[in-house]
Structures are given as structure tokens and as C-alpha cells.
Design a protein around this motif. Structure first.
Motif, PDB file in Angstrom:
ATOM      1  N   THR A  38       5.359   8.197   8.507  1.00 28.70           N
ATOM      2  CA  THR A  38       6.252   7.164   9.193  1.00 28.70           C
ATOM      3  C   THR A  38       5.342   6.098   9.733  1.00 28.70           C
ATOM      4  O   THR A  38       5.864   4.809   9.740  1.00 28.70           O
ATOM      5  N   ALA A  39       4.381   6.810   9.927  1.00 31.36           N
ATOM      6  CA  ALA A  39       3.295   5.666  10.435  1.00 31.36           C
ATOM      7  C   ALA A  39       2.911   4.370   9.562  1.00 31.36           C
ATOM      8  O   ALA A  39       2.906   3.317   9.626  1.00 31.36           O
ATOM      9  N   ASP A  40       2.859   4.969   8.299  1.00 26.17           N
ATOM     10  CA  ASP A  40       2.554   3.966   7.274  1.00 26.17           C
ATOM     11  C   ASP A  40       3.638   3.210   6.998  1.00 26.17           C
ATOM     12  O   ASP A  40       3.521   1.754   6.727  1.00 26.17           O
ATOM     13  N   LEU A  41       4.817   3.810   6.798  1.00 23.54           N
ATOM     14  CA  LEU A  41       6.182   2.951   6.743  1.00 23.54           C
ATOM     15  C   LEU A  41       6.273   1.754   7.830  1.00 23.54           C
ATOM     16  O   LEU A  41       6.718   0.604   7.365  1.00 23.54           O
ATOM     17  N   ASP A  59       5.580   5.820  -6.870  1.00 25.58           N
ATOM     18  CA  ASP A  59       4.239   5.881  -6.255  1.00 25.58           C
ATOM     19  C   ASP A  59       4.098   5.684  -4.969  1.00 25.58           C
ATOM     20  O   ASP A  59       3.023   5.488  -4.304  1.00 25.58           O
ATOM     21  N   ARG A  60       5.224   5.677  -4.073  1.00 31.56           N
ATOM     22  CA  ARG A  60       5.214   5.430  -2.546  1.00 31.56           C
ATOM     23  C   ARG A  60       5.091   4.144  -2.220  1.00 31.56           C
ATOM     24  O   ARG A  60       4.579   3.904  -1.103  1.00 31.56           O
ATOM     25  N   ARG A  61       5.077   2.931  -3.090  1.00 30.32           N
ATOM     26  CA  ARG A  61       4.605   1.685  -2.853  1.00 30.32           C
ATOM     27  C   ARG A  61       6.018   0.842  -2.796  1.00 30.32           C
ATOM     28  O   ARG A  61       6.780   0.906  -3.746  1.00 30.32           O
ATOM     29  N   ASP A  88       0.903  -1.128  -0.035  1.00 31.40           N
ATOM     30  CA  ASP A  88      -0.003  -0.145   0.146  1.00 31.40           C
ATOM     31  C   ASP A  88       0.811   1.163   0.236  1.00 31.40           C
ATOM     32  O   ASP A  88       1.954   1.235   0.492  1.00 31.40           O
ATOM     33  N   PRO A  89       0.436   2.490  -0.578  1.00 33.74           N
ATOM     34  CA  PRO A  89       1.172   3.685  -0.355  1.00 33.74           C
ATOM     35  C   PRO A  89       1.591   3.919   0.723  1.00 33.74           C
ATOM     36  O   PRO A  89       1.129   3.811   1.880  1.00 33.74           O
TER      37      PRO A  89
END
Length: 151
Positions: free
Chosen positions: A23-26, A52-54, A18-19
């Protein structure tokens, strides 16, 4: 830094690509890739993040010692720089894994600092450096990539 992770905190593996917008997403992408933990050896894991940050679906790792190894990191950054020269807009996400539980130790911080400094020296854009232990996944260092909280 957040506390211990439980099995219910681990996102499904298919969310690893997912994109990444924060930092929480990472942290969540790494959690999805690593699963519940339980690491038998120290490794430096890395994956490319596309424009695309994926995360790309190729995870690589290098065995490492407890204490930072500047020569190993320099060799890795030279190789990553060559790959990135052919991949415009990509960054590298780095994750240290080690056995054991508990908080960040001084050698973890030294590893993150060394990775960040040598990546900058070679112009390798990196995401924030993370650490996974048997019970935690934490952000260690800010990195030089494009992750911005709230993005």
C-alpha cells in the motif's frame, strides 16, 4: 494515514509506473502521478494495474459530487468489468481527488465504501481506494486487489 505532504515528498513522475508491492508503494505511485496537489474539482480518477503490478500509462477521470453517486459508480463498474474481461490479471486503482486541506471527511469514507462494495458486486478487482486533497494523499479503503503489505 500520513500527514501533510511537501514538495520533497513527491517522487519523480517517471516512478509512477514502478511495480506496486505494498500500500505504501501504491501511495507513492499516486503521488508521482498527482504531483503537489491543488485540486480545483472533485474527481474520481482511475488507472489499470497490469499483472506485472505496474500502472498502465492511461489515467482517466470522472467528475463526482461531494456525496456518493451509486448510479454513476454502477455504470463505471459495468464499463470497467467489460474492459477487464479482455485484460486477464489486471486490477483498477481508484483515487478520489478534492479541493481543500485536512483529514478525511465522512463523505470521503462513504465514497470509498461505495466504490469497494459496488466493485465487489460486479467482480471488479480494485486496489485500496485512495484520497488526494491539496495537502495529503491517504489510503481510504482496503480494496479487493492483489496489494499485500510486504509483498
Amino acid at each position: 494515514m500520513l500527514g501533510a505532504m511537501t514538495t520533497r515528498d513527491i517522487p519523480p513522475a517517471d516512478t509512477a509506473t514502478d511495480p506496486i508491492g505494498s500500500t505504501a508503494d501504491l501511495r507513492q505511485r499516486w503521488r508521482a502521478l498527482m504531483g503537489p496537489g491543488g485540486f480545483g474539482e472533485r474527481l474520481l480518477r482511475f488507472v489499470f494495474v497490469g499483472p506485472d503490478r505496474r500502472m498502465l500509462k492511461i489515467l482517466s477521470d470522472v467528475p463526482v459530487d461531494r456525496y456518493p453517486q451509486p448510479g454513476l459508480v454502477r455504470n463505471l463498474m459495468v464499463a470497467l468489468r467489460e474492459i477487464l474481461d479482455a485484460r486477464e490479471g489486471h486490477t483498477v486503482a481508484l483515487l478520489l481527488t478534492r479541493p481543500g486541506e485536512g483529514a478525511v471527511c465522512p463523505s470521503d469514507r462513504r465514497w470509498a465504501q461505495l466504490l469497494t462494495e459496488i466493485a465487489a458486486e460486479f467482480g471488479v478487482p480494485i486496489e485500496p481506494v485512495c484520497l488526494a486533497t491539496d495537502d495529503r494523499l491517504l489510503i481510504l479503503e482496503s480494496g479487493s486487489g492483489q496489494v499485500a503489505v510486504g509483498r
